[in-house]
Design an enzyme around this catalytic site. Structure first.
Site, PDB file in Angstrom:
ATOM      1  N   GLN A 183      -8.069  -7.175 -63.728  1.00 57.52           N
ATOM      2  CA  GLN A 183      -8.010  -6.589 -62.393  1.00 57.52           C
ATOM      3  C   GLN A 183      -7.514  -7.570 -61.339  1.00 57.52           C
ATOM      4  O   GLN A 183      -7.078  -7.155 -60.267  1.00 57.52           O
ATOM      5  CB  GLN A 183      -9.397  -6.054 -61.979  1.00 57.52           C
ATOM      6  CG  GLN A 183      -9.846  -4.881 -62.835  1.00 57.52           C
ATOM      7  CD  GLN A 183     -11.212  -4.388 -62.410  1.00 57.52           C
ATOM      8  OE1 GLN A 183     -12.233  -4.900 -62.862  1.00 57.52           O
ATOM      9  NE2 GLN A 183     -11.250  -3.413 -61.534  1.00 57.52           N
ATOM     10  N   GLY A 207     -19.015  -5.026 -60.982  1.00 59.19           N
ATOM     11  CA  GLY A 207     -18.418  -5.721 -62.120  1.00 59.19           C
ATOM     12  C   GLY A 207     -16.941  -5.923 -61.869  1.00 59.19           C
ATOM     13  O   GLY A 207     -16.361  -5.265 -60.992  1.00 59.19           O
ATOM     14  N   CYS A 236     -13.700   2.869 -59.914  1.00 54.44           N
ATOM     15  CA  CYS A 236     -13.118   1.601 -60.320  1.00 54.44           C
ATOM     16  C   CYS A 236     -12.321   1.015 -59.163  1.00 54.44           C
ATOM     17  O   CYS A 236     -11.587   1.742 -58.503  1.00 54.44           O
ATOM     18  CB  CYS A 236     -12.216   1.811 -61.536  1.00 54.44           C
ATOM     19  SG  CYS A 236     -11.423   0.302 -62.101  1.00 54.44           S
ATOM     20  N   LEU A 237     -12.480  -0.280 -58.951  1.00 58.06           N
ATOM     21  CA  LEU A 237     -11.747  -0.949 -57.868  1.00 58.06           C
ATOM     22  C   LEU A 237     -10.243  -0.861 -58.092  1.00 58.06           C
ATOM     23  O   LEU A 237      -9.473  -0.978 -57.149  1.00 58.06           O
ATOM     24  CB  LEU A 237     -12.180  -2.418 -57.775  1.00 58.06           C
ATOM     25  CG  LEU A 237     -13.656  -2.641 -57.439  1.00 58.06           C
ATOM     26  CD1 LEU A 237     -14.034  -4.105 -57.610  1.00 58.06           C
ATOM     27  CD2 LEU A 237     -13.966  -2.158 -56.021  1.00 58.06           C
ATOM     28  N   HIS A 264     -17.379  -0.339 -69.173  1.00 53.43           N
ATOM     29  CA  HIS A 264     -16.227  -0.180 -68.282  1.00 53.43           C
ATOM     30  C   HIS A 264     -15.423  -1.490 -68.206  1.00 53.43           C
ATOM     31  O   HIS A 264     -14.188  -1.470 -68.259  1.00 53.43           O
ATOM     32  CB  HIS A 264     -16.776   0.248 -66.909  1.00 53.43           C
ATOM     33  CG  HIS A 264     -15.788   0.378 -65.804  1.00 53.43           C
ATOM     34  ND1 HIS A 264     -15.554   1.580 -65.156  1.00 53.43           N
ATOM     35  CD2 HIS A 264     -14.991  -0.528 -65.179  1.00 53.43           C
ATOM     36  CE1 HIS A 264     -14.648   1.391 -64.202  1.00 53.43           C
ATOM     37  NE2 HIS A 264     -14.291   0.125 -64.185  1.00 53.43           N
ATOM     38  N   GLU A 265     -16.135  -2.629 -68.128  1.00 52.77           N
ATOM     39  CA  GLU A 265     -15.444  -3.926 -68.020  1.00 52.77           C
ATOM     40  C   GLU A 265     -14.779  -4.317 -69.340  1.00 52.77           C
ATOM     41  O   GLU A 265     -13.665  -4.838 -69.335  1.00 52.77           O
ATOM     42  CB  GLU A 265     -16.408  -5.030 -67.563  1.00 52.77           C
ATOM     43  CG  GLU A 265     -17.148  -4.805 -66.247  1.00 52.77           C
ATOM     44  CD  GLU A 265     -16.283  -4.299 -65.110  1.00 52.77           C
ATOM     45  OE1 GLU A 265     -15.054  -4.497 -65.148  1.00 52.77           O
ATOM     46  OE2 GLU A 265     -16.826  -3.681 -64.180  1.00 52.77           O
ATOM     47  N   HIS A 309     -11.595  -2.574 -69.656  1.00 56.94           N
ATOM     48  CA  HIS A 309     -10.514  -3.222 -68.893  1.00 56.94           C
ATOM     49  C   HIS A 309      -9.826  -4.298 -69.747  1.00 56.94           C
ATOM     50  O   HIS A 309      -8.606  -4.388 -69.770  1.00 56.94           O
ATOM     51  CB  HIS A 309     -11.061  -3.895 -67.631  1.00 56.94           C
ATOM     52  CG  HIS A 309     -11.168  -2.990 -66.434  1.00 56.94           C
ATOM     53  ND1 HIS A 309     -10.090  -2.295 -65.921  1.00 56.94           N
ATOM     54  CD2 HIS A 309     -12.203  -2.687 -65.634  1.00 56.94           C
ATOM     55  CE1 HIS A 309     -10.487  -1.609 -64.848  1.00 56.94           C
ATOM     56  NE2 HIS A 309     -11.772  -1.817 -64.652  1.00 56.94           N
TER      57      HIS A 309
HETATM   58  O1  GNR Z   1     -18.101  -1.324 -58.656  1.00 61.62           O
HETATM   59  C1  GNR Z   1     -18.008  -0.562 -59.615  1.00 61.62           C
HETATM   60  N1  GNR Z   1     -18.883   0.466 -59.733  1.00 61.62           N
HETATM   61  C2  GNR Z   1     -18.962   1.280 -60.865  1.00 61.62           C
HETATM   62  C3  GNR Z   1     -19.686   2.463 -60.767  1.00 61.62           C
HETATM   63  C4  GNR Z   1     -19.813   3.299 -61.838  1.00 61.62           C
HETATM   64  C5  GNR Z   1     -19.235   2.944 -63.043  1.00 61.62           C
HETATM   65  C6  GNR Z   1     -18.502   1.783 -63.155  1.00 61.62           C
HETATM   66  C7  GNR Z   1     -18.370   0.952 -62.072  1.00 61.62           C
HETATM   67  S1  GNR Z   1     -17.475  -0.549 -62.222  1.00 61.62           S
HETATM   68  C8  GNR Z   1     -16.908  -0.738 -60.584  1.00 61.62           C
HETATM   69  C9  GNR Z   1     -16.185  -2.042 -60.415  1.00 61.62           C
HETATM   70  C10 GNR Z   1     -14.970  -2.093 -61.313  1.00 61.62           C
HETATM   71  O2  GNR Z   1     -13.987  -1.430 -61.138  1.00 61.62           O
HETATM   72  N2  GNR Z   1     -15.056  -2.855 -62.356  1.00 61.62           N
HETATM   73  O3  GNR Z   1     -14.051  -2.905 -63.260  1.00 61.62           O
HETATM   74 NI    NI Z   2     -12.983  -1.059 -63.095  1.00 61.23          NI
END
Ligand code: GNR
Ligand code: NI
Length: 169
Positions: free
Chosen positions: A48, A43, A90-91, A132-133, A136
């Site tokens: 980001q 995601g 998270c990236l 999670h998104e 953000h």
């Molecule tokens: O790639 C992603 N893997 C992930 C694994 C567990 C919980 C959340 C994520 S999201 C992350 C990509 C990302 O940072 N999206 O904002």
């Molecule tokens: Ni993230």
């Protein structure tokens, strides 16, 4: 596209609702999907990549190998049920992961890239990813959901990593 990382301010800033679905937005979406798969990630939120607009991209089958990209514009979590603990990464938070408690099932409402209403019902990993998104877009990172002690340890580790990078040049 460059992925911004903690502690960049753009990750702490709430994104603005999208009012117009134009060509620029289509390009942004395409770039975000490419950036997500290149990372690789399951995601990605516009914050980001340094854009404060309420758009997220994600893979509908985060566990499968093939690509099944989807987009949600102005996403809103309208329903959340039960709880699940997931090891999140998270990236934008390099070299760290931690368990976070989330809703196990969610319903997320928004519109797709053509402006058509799109409701997504998700559970486990996809549900975690969508929460999670949307976080953000609200300027929140998963490390805001962990204990202050764990967060402090990460900050210390990050400082050390940045210093080592500096020394290497
Ligand atoms: O790639 C992603 N893997 C992930 C694994 C567990 C919980 C959340 C994520 S999201 C992350 C990509 C990302 O940072 N999206 O904002
Ligand atoms: Ni993230």
């Amino acid at each position: 596209m460059k992925i911004y990382t903690y502690p960049d301010q753009v990750l702490k800033t709430p994104a603005e609702p999208i009012t117009e679905i134009d060509e620029d937005l289509q390009h942004l979406i395409d770039w975000m999907i490419e950036t997500m798969y290149a990372a690789p990630g399951i995601g990605l939120a516009a914050n980001q990549v340094g854009v404060l607009k309420r758009v997220i991209v994600f893979d509908r089958q985060p566990r499968e190998k093939g690509r099944d990209p989807a987009v949600l514009i102005n996403p809103e979590i309208v329903l959340g049920e039960s709880q699940i603990k997931w090891e999140e990464a998270c990236l934008s938070v390099p070299d760290f992961s931690a368990e976070v408690v989330r809703k196990a099932q969610v319903k997320v409402k928004g519109v797709d890239r053509h402006g058509n209403p799109l409701d997504i019902e998700a559970e486990d990993l996809l549900a975690v990813c969508l929460q999670h998104e949307v976080d953000h877009l609200n300027g929140t990172l998963f490390i805001d959901h962990i204990s202050g002690l764990k967060r402090a340890l990460y900050k210390k580790k990050l400082k050390k990593m940045l210093k080592q990078q500096e020394e290497k040049g």
